[in-house]
Design a protein around this motif. Structure first.
Motif, PDB file in Angstrom:
ATOM      1  N   ARG A 200     -61.367  41.808 -94.206  1.00 59.90           N
ATOM      2  CA  ARG A 200     -60.342  42.940 -94.188  1.00 59.90           C
ATOM      3  C   ARG A 200     -58.870  42.603 -94.723  1.00 59.90           C
ATOM      4  O   ARG A 200     -58.395  41.820 -94.307  1.00 59.90           O
ATOM      5  CB  ARG A 200     -60.392  43.471 -92.785  1.00 59.90           C
ATOM      6  CG  ARG A 200     -59.274  44.629 -92.877  1.00 59.90           C
ATOM      7  CD  ARG A 200     -59.633  45.421 -91.424  1.00 59.90           C
ATOM      8  NE  ARG A 200     -58.576  46.514 -91.071  1.00 59.90           N
ATOM      9  CZ  ARG A 200     -58.339  47.145 -89.870  1.00 59.90           C
ATOM     10  NH1 ARG A 200     -59.414  47.038 -88.972  1.00 59.90           N
ATOM     11  NH2 ARG A 200     -57.415  47.554 -89.774  1.00 59.90           N
ATOM     12  N   GLN A 202     -55.145  44.061 -96.151  1.00 57.03           N
ATOM     13  CA  GLN A 202     -54.316  45.258 -96.338  1.00 57.03           C
ATOM     14  C   GLN A 202     -52.851  44.965 -96.962  1.00 57.03           C
ATOM     15  O   GLN A 202     -52.292  43.821 -96.704  1.00 57.03           O
ATOM     16  CB  GLN A 202     -54.175  45.786 -94.972  1.00 57.03           C
ATOM     17  CG  GLN A 202     -53.147  47.169 -94.849  1.00 57.03           C
ATOM     18  CD  GLN A 202     -53.057  47.873 -93.469  1.00 57.03           C
ATOM     19  OE1 GLN A 202     -54.123  48.349 -93.036  1.00 57.03           O
ATOM     20  NE2 GLN A 202     -52.006  47.540 -92.865  1.00 57.03           N
ATOM     21  N   ARG A 233     -56.246  49.635 -97.987  1.00 52.83           N
ATOM     22  CA  ARG A 233     -57.011  48.685 -96.878  1.00 52.83           C
ATOM     23  C   ARG A 233     -58.198  48.517 -97.565  1.00 52.83           C
ATOM     24  O   ARG A 233     -59.147  49.410 -97.861  1.00 52.83           O
ATOM     25  CB  ARG A 233     -57.124  49.489 -95.486  1.00 52.83           C
ATOM     26  CG  ARG A 233     -57.959  48.631 -94.450  1.00 52.83           C
ATOM     27  CD  ARG A 233     -57.992  49.503 -93.224  1.00 52.83           C
ATOM     28  NE  ARG A 233     -56.540  49.816 -92.768  1.00 52.83           N
ATOM     29  CZ  ARG A 233     -56.135  50.738 -91.927  1.00 52.83           C
ATOM     30  NH1 ARG A 233     -57.240  51.633 -91.664  1.00 52.83           N
ATOM     31  NH2 ARG A 233     -55.015  51.052 -91.535  1.00 52.83           N
ATOM     32  N   ASN A 394     -63.273  52.568 -91.448  1.00 55.44           N
ATOM     33  CA  ASN A 394     -62.843  52.877 -92.629  1.00 55.44           C
ATOM     34  C   ASN A 394     -63.460  54.136 -92.849  1.00 55.44           C
ATOM     35  O   ASN A 394     -64.396  54.688 -92.076  1.00 55.44           O
ATOM     36  CB  ASN A 394     -63.250  51.778 -93.758  1.00 55.44           C
ATOM     37  CG  ASN A 394     -64.907  51.629 -93.916  1.00 55.44           C
ATOM     38  OD1 ASN A 394     -65.560  52.673 -94.181  1.00 55.44           O
ATOM     39  ND2 ASN A 394     -65.331  50.597 -93.520  1.00 55.44           N
TER      40      ASN A 394
END
Length: 413
Positions: A200, A202, A233, A394
């Motif tokens: 992940r 961002q 993201r 998400n």
């Protein structure tokens, strides 16, 4: 090579950014120490390390201006320059009682300056001068300043109140751009194996639309509170063939950042409200999008060297929800931000959202710590651990319940 030009103590004589100081109850006990100036690199940029020393018995919150006017003397020739606040120094810092906090600024040597001994001075702040070495000739201005030029050194205008912006004259007329650009949400990369979105990432920034840069507690006009922000993201399936991104959430928003108001010793109120768009850029069955109007007040309180911030968030959905018509059931209309930690130490941050009617929601939690505190140096990274549990990590999976654990690095937390 790094040279110490002595240690220059500059008595700020500033009031702390709390109601106690604003009421004039006690003079600030903060002293600013310019501890080191590094040798400039080939572009002329040199790191200047500052230390804020608190000899008082209570912690103090101090604003760090984005720019400070200064003078640089090389071989008897003096130029007006600007010191610019450098990451990871925030707009405000907390200085613990009887302790200190570090801050970093960047000095830009004018182009065509030859190698030799130099002297840095900050008129209006101190009569003392700091010596350092310029090891090589500077042939070109740094990219960030190529089209701006250096303005006059600006002395501090009021020795009783800290200024959020000390040197606006050095910015060319029109849109300053870079000085108005700053961090917004955390910037990180984390990884946890065993899922279809094990990585992940961002990125995020905000931009003050009008006026010169200003901290929330030192505004000159209401327009300085209008901001545009962008957060992206990304969820990366590293285990799949060709390692595709499973989903990317795009989150632009326009919001008003309210001024910070001190209401007691170490207690302040602030917040923001605005319009946020979220979409994932996919088509067909995988398409997701929504718009929300939101408001989020935030209260903060000093707890010794730690600071606790809490902010409930309320929102309404605007426009069509045809891509995800039942998303309200999983996201609801309420959330809560909570954070406790030190400016230069451990920090825990949580963001939650809930729907009291359906009983569905989610919690996203981060725990972070500066790597420099563990191994020394100036890496400007944080170790970060991240946990998520609930619905909709998400947009693509807004109606799926999941639990994720990841670890990684952050440059903004």
């Amino acid at each position: 090579m790094m040279r110490y030009g002595g240690v220059v103590c500059i008595a700020l004589g500033l009031a702390a950014g709390s109601a106690r100081a604003e009421a004039g109850a006690t003079a600030s006990q903060i002293e600013l120490v310019i501890s080191t100036v590094a040798e400039p690199d080939a572009s002329g940029a040199a790191s200047v390390e500052l230390r804020l020393l608190n000899s008082g018995s209570a912690p103090e919150i101090m604003p760090m201006p984005p720019q400070i006017g200064a003078e640089l003397t090389v071989d008897g020739s003096t130029s007006n320059i600007t010191l610019e606040r450098a990451p990871p120094t925030p707009a405000t810092v907390s200085v613990p009682a009887g302790g200190f906090t570090r801050a970093r600024y960047t000095l830009h040597v004018p182009p065509d300056t030859t190698a030799g001994d130099a002297v840095l001075a900050v008129p209006g702040w101190s009569a003392q001068r700091v010596a350092f070495a310029i090891g090589g000739s500077v042939s070109a201005p740094p990219p960030a300043l190529a089209d701006r030029g250096a303005g006059p050194a600006t002395p501090r205008r009021d020795t009783s109140v800290p200024q959020a912006h000390l040197a606006t004259e050095d910015v060319a007329p029109g849109n300053a751009f870079l000085p108005n650009l700053s961090a917004y949400a955390p910037i990180y990369a984390v990884y946890g194996p065993g899922t279809n979105s094990d990585a992940r990432l961002q990125i995020s920034f905000k931009y003050q639309v009008f006026g010169p840069p200003a901290a929330p507690d030192r505004r000159e006009s209401w327009e300085q509170g209008i901001h545009f922000a962008y957060t992206q993201r990304m969820f990366w399936d590293l285990g799949a063939k060709s390692s595709p991104f499973r989903n990317i959430d795009f989150m632009p928003e326009l919001f008003y950042l309210a001024p910070t108001i001190g209401i007691g010793s170490g207690v302040s109120l602030g917040g923001q409200g605005g319009l946020r768009h979220e979409s994932n850029g996919q088509s067909g069955a995988g398409s997701r999008s929504l718009n929300t109007l939101y408001v989020q007040p935030i209260a903060s309180v000093d707890l010794g060297s730690y600071r606790l911030s809490v902010g409930p968030r309320l929102w309404l959905y605007a426009g069509s929800l045809s891509d995800n018509p039942d998303i309200k059931r999983y996201r609801g209309n309420t959330g809560l931000f909570a954070e406790i930690g030190e400016d230069d130490g451990l920090r825990i941050t949580t963001n939650t959202r809930f729907n009291f009617g359906s009983g569905k929601g989610a919690i996203d939690a981060d725990i972070s710590y500066p790597i420099d505190r563990l191994i020394g140096g100036n890496l400007n990274f944080y170790l970060i651990g991240q946990a998520f549990t609930g619905y909709g990590e998400n947009l693509l999976d807004y109606n799926r319940r999941m639990t994720r654990l990841r670890v990684g690095l952050a440059i903004v937390r």
